[in-house]
Scaffold this active site. Structure first.
Site, PDB file in Angstrom:
ATOM      1  N   HIS A 216      43.914 -87.913  -3.372  1.00  0.00           N
ATOM      2  CA  HIS A 216      44.615 -89.053  -3.940  1.00  0.00           C
ATOM      3  C   HIS A 216      45.080 -90.048  -2.877  1.00  0.00           C
ATOM      4  CE1 HIS A 216      45.177 -88.055  -8.369  1.00  0.00           C
ATOM      5  NE2 HIS A 216      44.245 -87.247  -7.892  1.00  0.00           N
ATOM      6  N   SER A 220      38.588 -91.156  -4.710  1.00  0.00           N
ATOM      7  CA  SER A 220      37.330 -90.436  -4.854  1.00  0.00           C
ATOM      8  C   SER A 220      36.169 -91.209  -4.253  1.00  0.00           C
ATOM      9  CB  SER A 220      37.029 -90.201  -6.339  1.00  0.00           C
ATOM     10  OG  SER A 220      37.977 -89.331  -6.899  1.00  0.00           O
ATOM     11  N   LYS A 244      35.831 -87.545 -20.025  1.00  0.00           N
ATOM     12  CA  LYS A 244      34.543 -87.134 -19.475  1.00  0.00           C
ATOM     13  C   LYS A 244      34.629 -85.712 -18.908  1.00  0.00           C
ATOM     14  CE  LYS A 244      30.638 -88.746 -16.800  1.00  0.00           C
ATOM     15  NZ  LYS A 244      29.879 -89.941 -16.479  1.00  0.00           N
ATOM     16  N   ASP A 245      35.748 -85.404 -18.218  1.00  0.00           N
ATOM     17  CA  ASP A 245      35.951 -84.056 -17.682  1.00  0.00           C
ATOM     18  C   ASP A 245      36.033 -83.030 -18.806  1.00  0.00           C
ATOM     19  OD1 ASP A 245      35.864 -84.804 -15.070  1.00  0.00           O
ATOM     20  OD2 ASP A 245      38.021 -84.761 -14.718  1.00  0.00           O
ATOM     21  N   GLU A 288      27.597 -59.105  -4.619  1.00  0.00           N
ATOM     22  CA  GLU A 288      27.493 -59.970  -5.781  1.00  0.00           C
ATOM     23  C   GLU A 288      26.630 -61.182  -5.441  1.00  0.00           C
ATOM     24  OE1 GLU A 288      28.416 -58.177  -8.358  1.00  0.00           O
ATOM     25  OE2 GLU A 288      30.054 -59.405  -9.104  1.00  0.00           O
TER      26      GLU A 288
END
Lengths: 468, 182
Positions: A216, A220, A244-245, A288
């Site tokens: 922030h 972005s 959108k997220d 894994e």
């Protein structure tokens, strides 16, 4: 913040709180009106998805911890009790177990996004480093969590990984004893792994907070890699990106739920449903899936590094493997200084784009190599007389007890390509990508013309669509 | 500021305040280290773990050519009653050809009894070769399936990634057919 301009809220309760502790103002500023580039694609969903996974893991993990017992005599049975007797225990455990895999899926895509669009570049280096720290913490947490059910893979995975530290010169064995709290992976080890497995997610949470804070400050990145130049380049975070997220998250959760409900053990290993046995090693120990590429790099170093033509060994194969594996992550950490090309996005860097996609392919192949036995042979040919070739074949099958092999009259040359060589090949590319290709491209690569601004790029795209 | 430099000039080797700061800082650092150490050491093996550190084994039921595995400190210990052929092949190996150079006679107290920790020195798996049916590797001893290390009839590393021979624990013959490990 105190003394700054604060807008009044209409709701009197909100206003009362906000005038004393401006949390509502903060949320409004950072998540409401926060100016966000308007051209995000779906790759930009995975940060939020990873955050969702972290919360899911903490909630299911705390619930499981209320039923789990961390002693070697009871751990396996307590997990089976969760599966059979605890109300919805099976569901919570499967959410947690598959959640680890889906957390890594989200984070791997998130890291790829950062690499492809150059999000690690100036001024976001520290943001990127904090991300790599989160990745490291996640690996430690996932490893210790996998030990808790105390199955065969838990036990032997823990044994192999803790033994990596015995490669450290001089104090290696003392470090391993300190890690174990005994002379082997045992009760003391299981108990401390449980304690740390509970602690580390909260440490991750704290680093995620720093990661988002740093985000922030710089704002972005976006698919063009061009910084927003004004209001026409951005949208408020809410409602545009909250929506959108949410949409992306729903799609992700549908796939996640499909695994939880219909194939909960597809990503795990059946051997872990056998209780741990210190006397029997499973025929084929595999970590894994999310650790496989790094495991392949570890196993790729099968040779001692020394001064050529002397018998002086500087780095034994075992230590070399450990260094190569951790080095693979250190390279990510210093990536902002290896790639100093002024253009961020791979969209405008044809060579970076190609070599990066080969890199991703290489990591996938390394993952495959990590899942296969080290001596698996993919291709083999024998140069020499037919009889001699057959003789070597026979020799390979039957080992003689005395320990020395008869030398055939004319030893034929056997050419082969095995799993170790496959891993070595792509380990070389992994390192070359960071240490050779990135610095080279930084100096030589001719970038394509980049758009002047985000909104220009967006308008050009929609114009192209119209003419179609 | 002026007063400060004046004091500095009077005390070329450092002021009283500088000395006090340094001493207090050093004291604090030592104190912190003294507090941290108990927490680190608490992670080391506890007294009861150390107390369980020895075990007695009766060797009489083990026939020539047979092996048994016993637990010691949470780890498997391999005890093999070696055949004359195995002893001979172990003794005949030229020591210089080995990665971890050790004579067979330095690894046993009585040549027919080979006692060693059954943990691969690479990454800690248990090698195969204790049972008749298991693979014994290219050198007739033990074979680690995890990363392919081959050990000979003296438990010495011959091929593969392991850096060291299988470890020989401290042990003593109490009688002709009983040993105490640890």
């Amino acid at each position: 913040m105190a003394g700054g301009q604060r807008q009044k809220f209409d709701n009197p309760v909100v206003e009362w709180v906000d005038s004393r502790l401006p949390v509502f103002t903060l949320m409004q500023k950072e998540y409401g009106v926060f100016p966000t580039p308007r051209n995000f694609n779906y790759f930009w969903n995975f940060g939020a998805i990873a955050m969702f996974m972290l919360v899911t893991m903490i909630v299911t993990g705390i619930t499981l911890a209320m039923q789990y017992t961390s002693s070697t005599s009871m751990a396996f049975d307590s997990v089976e009790r969760i599966m059979r007797d605890v109300n919805y225990g099976w569901l919570i455990r499967y959410i947690h177990m598959n959640g680890a895999s889906f957390f890594f899926i989200a984070v791997y895509i998130h890291i790829f996004r950062g690499m492809y669009y150059g999000s690690y570049k100036q001024p976001r280096e520290l943001l990127w480093i904090l991300g790599v720290v989160i990745f490291l913490l996640m690996m430690a947490t996932a490893f210790m969590g996998y030990v808790l059910p105390w199955g065969q893979m838990s036990y032997w995975g823990a044994t192999v990984i803790t033994n990596l530290f015995s490669a450290v010169p001089v104090v290696g064995d003392d470090i391993v004893t300190l890690l174990w709290g005994g002379f082997s992976v045992d009760d003391a080890t299981l108990k401390r792994f449980f304690a740390l497995h509970y602690l580390l997610p909260f440490v991750i949470f704290a680093v995620v907070f720093l990661h988002v804070w740093a985000l922030h400050v710089t704002g972005s990145n976006n698919p063009t890699g061009v910084e927003p130049k004004g209001k026409q380049d951005t949208l408020p975070f809410h409602p545009y990106y909250t929506m959108k997220d949410t949409f992306g998250l729903i799609v992700f959760v549908i796939i996640y739920a499909a695994f939880v409900f219909f194939m909960p053990n597809a990503l795990g290993h059946p051997d872990n449903y056998i209780p741990a046995d210190p006397l029997v090693t499973p025929a084929h120990i595999v970590p894994e899936w999310y650790f496989l590429p790094f495991y392949a790099i570890l196993r790729a170093i099968t040779f001692d590094l020394g001064i050529p033509f002397t018998e002086v060994v500087l780095i034994e194969a075992k230590l070399g493997g450990v260094i190569a594996m951790f080095g693979a992550i250190v390279l990510l950490l210093i990536m902002p200084w290896l790639d100093t090309h002024p253009v961020r996005s791979a969209r405008y860097r044809p060579w970076y784009k190609k070599t990066l996609l080969v890199f991703v392919f290489g990591v996938v192949v390394l993952g495959y190599a990590g899942s296969q036995p080290a001596d698996k042979v993919y291709w083999q040919t024998c140069i020499g007389s037919e009889a001699a070739c057959e003789a070597t074949d026979a020799h390979h099958g039957a080992a003689d007890a005395t320990g020395h092999h008869d030398v055939a009259e004319k030893a034929p040359t056997v050419l082969k390509f095995d799993n170790t060589m496959l891993a070595q090949l792509f380990t070389i590319y992994y390192y070359a990508f960071f240490l050779v290709i990135l610095p080279l491209l930084s100096r030589k690569e001719q970038a394509l013309p980049i758009p002047k601004s985000i909104h220009e790029a967006v308008l050009a795209k929609s114009k192209a669509k119209e003419t179609k | 500021m002026c007063a400060d430099t004046a004091i500095k000039k009077d005390h070329e080797e450092g002021t009283r305040r500088e000395f006090l700061n340094l001493a207090a800082g050093a004291f604090g650092a030592l104190g912190t280290a003294a507090v941290v150490w108990p927490f680190i050491d608490s992670l080391n093996p506890a007294a009861d773990t150390l107390a369980m550190a020895s075990t007695e084994v009766d060797l009489s039921p083990i026939q020539e050519g047979q092996s048994i595995t016993v637990m010691w400190r949470g780890k498997p210990v391999f005890i093999r009653h070696r055949t004359a052929a195995e002893i001979k092949s172990a003794e005949e190996v030229p020591v210089n050809a080995l990665r971890d150079k050790e004579e067979d006679k330095d690894r046993v107290q009585k040549p027919e009894w080979l006692v060693m920790v059954g943990v691969c020195t690479h990454l800690g798996c248990v090698p195969l070769g204790q049972k008749e049916t298991e693979s014994k590797g290219d050198y007739g001893g033990w074979f680690c399936p995890c990363h392919g290390s081959h050990y000979d009839t003296s438990g010495r590393i011959r091929k593969g990634p392991a850096p060291k021979n299988l470890a020989v624990p401290e042990y003593a013959f109490l009688t002709d057919t009983t040993i105490r490990i640890g």
